[in-house]
Design a protein around this motif. Structure first.
Motif, PDB file in Angstrom:
ATOM      1  N   LEU A  22      30.352 -23.752  -6.603  1.00 24.17           N
ATOM      2  CA  LEU A  22      29.514 -23.544  -5.422  1.00 24.17           C
ATOM      3  C   LEU A  22      28.063 -23.806  -5.802  1.00 24.17           C
ATOM      4  O   LEU A  22      27.514 -23.127  -6.667  1.00 24.17           O
ATOM      5  N   ALA A  23      27.453 -24.772  -5.177  1.00 22.49           N
ATOM      6  CA  ALA A  23      26.083 -25.159  -5.540  1.00 22.49           C
ATOM      7  C   ALA A  23      25.114 -24.010  -5.273  1.00 22.49           C
ATOM      8  O   ALA A  23      25.200 -23.342  -4.233  1.00 22.49           O
ATOM      9  N   THR A  26      23.362 -22.586  -1.671  1.00 23.06           N
ATOM     10  CA  THR A  26      24.155 -22.860  -0.482  1.00 23.06           C
ATOM     11  C   THR A  26      24.594 -21.561   0.173  1.00 23.06           C
ATOM     12  O   THR A  26      24.624 -20.497  -0.453  1.00 23.06           O
ATOM     13  N   ARG A  29      27.573 -20.034  -1.587  1.00 25.49           N
ATOM     14  CA  ARG A  29      27.227 -19.387  -2.858  1.00 25.49           C
ATOM     15  C   ARG A  29      26.606 -18.018  -2.604  1.00 25.49           C
ATOM     16  O   ARG A  29      26.906 -17.042  -3.316  1.00 25.49           O
ATOM     17  N   ALA A 181      34.047 -22.142   1.169  1.00 22.03           N
ATOM     18  CA  ALA A 181      32.880 -22.773   1.796  1.00 22.03           C
ATOM     19  C   ALA A 181      33.184 -23.217   3.225  1.00 22.03           C
ATOM     20  O   ALA A 181      32.355 -23.058   4.132  1.00 22.03           O
ATOM     21  N   GLN A 185      31.259 -21.717   6.591  1.00 19.68           N
ATOM     22  CA  GLN A 185      30.598 -22.569   7.584  1.00 19.68           C
ATOM     23  C   GLN A 185      31.139 -22.296   8.982  1.00 19.68           C
ATOM     24  O   GLN A 185      30.384 -22.330   9.972  1.00 19.68           O
TER      25      GLN A 185
END
Length: 213
Positions: A22-23, A26, A29, A181, A185
């Motif tokens: 997970l960047a 973000t 994250r 993720a 979203q």
């Protein structure tokens, strides 16, 4: 039910692996880090009387009625009220289902999704099933994750429900983080969590409903 048990001594490695996919910065994250941080709360207890009281209070904050009965005696949610003789995380999960469900299904037993795992009157709940299997799966995932985020928001050890509800299943693979993720979203797109990944509080949620009406 947790599909694959993750031994306690492997949990730090599992958390680190998912975090690595997970960047930084973000939304996913931020959500993951908030949930993972509740690991330090586990020694303080789980499903305590205080946790249950918080869960019941959360129902009332959203204007959801409660009944001091076991869901096995009728329904987890009867189209009006949540039965509260259950674990704290289960009550919070039902609140999350109420939030995820469209308004026209909040008056149906178990939200028109079919009988929940604790519902006693299974045939009656299944009789008002109003969605296809894809919708059932999607709403279950969203309610699971949103409920876990509410646990974290309330200072409860949300990491345990995160494990129990299989969000770390296949933690070695990038697909585990990708699944998280994607659902993060979706929650954000529905206006159920904010830009920091925190659940929308009752007063702001109600305002959003009025604006959308």
């Amino acid at each position: 039910m947790q599909l694959t048990h993750i031994p306690e001594d492997q949990l730090p490695a599992a958390i680190a692996a998912v975090r690595g996919h997970l960047a930084p910065g973000t939304l996913a994250r931020q959500v993951f880090d908030r949930i993972a941080a509740t690991l330090e709360l586990v020694p303080q207890g789980y499903d305590t009387p205080a946790h249950r009281a918080q869960a019941v209070e959360l129902c009332h904050r959203f204007g959801i009625e409660t009944i001091d009965e076991a869901p096995q005696d009728a329904y987890s949610y009867d189209g009006r009220a949540i039965r509260t003789r259950s674990e704290a995380y289960v009550l919070i999960h039902e609140v999350a289902h109420w939030l995820v469900a469209p308004p026209e299904r909040r008056g149906l037993k178990d939200f028109g999704l079919g009988a929940g795992p604790e519902t006693g009157r299974i045939d009656e709940a299944n009789a008002v099933l109003s969605v296809d299997q894809e919708t059932q799966i999607e709403e279950e995932a969203l309610a699971s994750l949103l409920g876990i985020l509410w646990e974290a928001e309330l200072g409860q050890p949300a990491i345990l429900a995160f494990l129990e509800q299989n969000w770390l299943e296949g933690w070695e693979r990038p697909s585990c983080a990708a699944n998280l993720a994607e659902n993060v979203q979706r929650l954000h797109g529905r206006g159920l969590i904010d830009a920091a990944g925190r659940p929308i509080p009752p007063e702001s949620f109600a305002a959003g409903v009025r604006r959308a009406a």
